[in-house]
Design a protein around this motif. Structure first.
Motif, PDB file in Angstrom:
ATOM      1  N   ARG A 141       0.736  -1.060  -0.069  1.00  0.00           N
ATOM      2  CA  ARG A 141      -0.064  -0.018  -0.168  1.00  0.00           C
ATOM      3  C   ARG A 141       0.907   1.177  -0.058  1.00  0.00           C
ATOM      4  O   ARG A 141       1.780   1.471   0.922  1.00  0.00           O
ATOM      5  CB  ARG A 141      -0.804   0.081   1.302  1.00  0.00           C
ATOM      6  CG  ARG A 141      -2.026   1.237   1.406  1.00  0.00           C
ATOM      7  CD  ARG A 141      -3.100   0.862   0.305  1.00  0.00           C
ATOM      8  NE  ARG A 141      -4.048   1.975   0.181  1.00  0.00           N
ATOM      9  CZ  ARG A 141      -5.133   2.001   0.716  1.00  0.00           C
ATOM     10  NH1 ARG A 141      -5.686   0.553   1.420  1.00  0.00           N
ATOM     11  NH2 ARG A 141      -6.077   2.985   0.910  1.00  0.00           N
ATOM     12  N   TYR A 145      -1.103   6.337   1.624  1.00  0.00           N
ATOM     13  CA  TYR A 145      -0.425   6.202   2.933  1.00  0.00           C
ATOM     14  C   TYR A 145       1.101   6.932   3.117  1.00  0.00           C
ATOM     15  O   TYR A 145       1.348   6.629   4.126  1.00  0.00           O
ATOM     16  CB  TYR A 145       0.009   4.582   2.915  1.00  0.00           C
ATOM     17  CG  TYR A 145      -0.918   3.666   3.385  1.00  0.00           C
ATOM     18  CD1 TYR A 145      -2.489   3.833   3.201  1.00  0.00           C
ATOM     19  CD2 TYR A 145      -0.595   2.536   4.195  1.00  0.00           C
ATOM     20  CE1 TYR A 145      -3.312   2.970   3.671  1.00  0.00           C
ATOM     21  CE2 TYR A 145      -1.690   1.520   4.747  1.00  0.00           C
ATOM     22  CZ  TYR A 145      -3.132   1.847   4.493  1.00  0.00           C
ATOM     23  OH  TYR A 145      -4.041   1.216   5.029  1.00  0.00           O
ATOM     24  N   TRP A 148      -1.541   9.052   5.616  1.00  0.00           N
ATOM     25  CA  TRP A 148      -2.293   8.458   6.784  1.00  0.00           C
ATOM     26  C   TRP A 148      -1.414   7.944   7.856  1.00  0.00           C
ATOM     27  O   TRP A 148      -0.283   7.348   7.556  1.00  0.00           O
ATOM     28  CB  TRP A 148      -3.050   7.192   6.011  1.00  0.00           C
ATOM     29  CG  TRP A 148      -3.930   6.706   6.913  1.00  0.00           C
ATOM     30  CD1 TRP A 148      -4.954   7.378   7.642  1.00  0.00           C
ATOM     31  CD2 TRP A 148      -3.882   5.220   7.513  1.00  0.00           C
ATOM     32  NE1 TRP A 148      -5.600   6.231   8.476  1.00  0.00           N
ATOM     33  CE2 TRP A 148      -4.797   5.009   8.489  1.00  0.00           C
ATOM     34  CE3 TRP A 148      -2.919   4.108   7.358  1.00  0.00           C
ATOM     35  CZ2 TRP A 148      -5.032   3.958   9.188  1.00  0.00           C
ATOM     36  CZ3 TRP A 148      -3.117   3.140   8.079  1.00  0.00           C
ATOM     37  CH2 TRP A 148      -4.318   2.903   8.948  1.00  0.00           C
ATOM     38  N   SER A 226      -5.012  -2.386   6.647  1.00  0.00           N
ATOM     39  CA  SER A 226      -5.762  -1.970   5.564  1.00  0.00           C
ATOM     40  C   SER A 226      -7.025  -2.729   5.386  1.00  0.00           C
ATOM     41  O   SER A 226      -6.906  -3.937   5.791  1.00  0.00           O
ATOM     42  CB  SER A 226      -4.969  -2.023   4.182  1.00  0.00           C
ATOM     43  OG  SER A 226      -5.704  -1.705   3.148  1.00  0.00           O
TER      44      SER A 226
END
Length: 267
Positions: A141, A145, A148, A226
């Motif tokens: 990912r 990200y 985040w 996730s």
């Protein structure tokens, strides 16, 4: 997509328990990859009706927007009103979700136009296998990200490669096939083949529903926190190791846990 899936499924399960029909507003017009999108109560007309009725305050709303919301009070509000809009990422009915999980999985069966090509590609990848095949799905990912959680889970390729090698070290007498799912177009299959010489690496380059199905067809899953990998694990209750740190030595066989464990520990 998977955040929306889980959000709806919590409310769907609550509705099943209390004899209520539950309409999905989001899947009425977006993410048209699942069986639910073809059901009678899922359509753009229902979406518009609910959206504007709520905006005009013709329908009450139970908002689970904040993590510290009073869930008990909001559920009582849901019970008082026969017709109500439920919103917010923090709606949670864990036990009911697990009770009706089989029905949820059926609702979110991915359409065959996405699953069959992936199934065939995976068969082709393993056609020459000389030992028992073990499939590891790796969710790489990137993208969002970077921001985040202040980029805490934005891992480099060497971190993922170390985890793949750690997993492969336990698989004595088996042929490990690693299926990469990523939102980063810069990910290179060649890099992983070079740095993970004891496994077979595959980057099928699918879209969101294809990659979700691909991961769900693996035997084990790993990746950073996730809901995408979590939902992939949901379909067949796959063992998932969540990469909460970059340290591959933290990955042990015992730390691969099933869906119901990680489901209650969403970050």
């Amino acid at each position: 997509m998977c955040n929306n899936l889980l959000q709806y499924a919590h409310v769907y399960a609550w509705g099943r328990e209390h004899g209520r029909k539950v309409i999905s507003m989001r899947f009425s017009y977006k993410y048209q990859f699942f069986h639910i999108c073809h059901t009678s109560l899922t359509g753009f007309g229902w979406y518009l009706a609910a959206k504007y009725a709520a905006a005009l305050k013709l329908l009450p709303t139970a908002s689970f927007k904040h993590s510290d919301c009073d869930r008990e009070a909001l559920e009582q509000k849901m019970l008082r009103h026969r017709h109500i809009v439920v919103s917010g990422w923090n709606v949670r009915f864990y036990d009911l979700f697990l009770k009706y999980r089989d029905d949820i999985v059926k609702l979110f069966t991915i359409d065959e136009q996405y699953t069959e090509p992936v199934r065939q590609k995976m068969r082709d990848c393993e056609r020459q296998a000389k030992q028992t095949v073990v499939r590891l799905g790796v969710h790489i990912r990137r993208g969002d990200y970077a921001a985040w959680q202040n980029g805490r889970y934005l891992y480099d390729d060497d971190v993922y490669a170390a985890h793949i090698n750690q997993f492969a070290s336990w698989q004595t007498g088996k042929e490990v096939h690693v299926y990469l799912s990523t939102n980063d177009p810069a990910v290179s299959e060649a890099y992983y083949r070079q740095h993970c010489p004891d496994v077979q690496v595959h980057l099928l380059g699918g879209n969101a529903p294809e990659d979700l199905f691909m991961l769900s067809e693996c035997d084990y899953l790993t990746g950073p926190p996730s809901t995408f990998s979590l939902v992939a694990a949901m379909y067949r209750d796959l063992p998932l190791y969540r990469m909460d740190t970059a340290d591959a030595t933290d990955m042990t066989a015992e730390r691969f846990r099933k869906f119901d464990y990680w489901f209650r520990r969403i970050l």
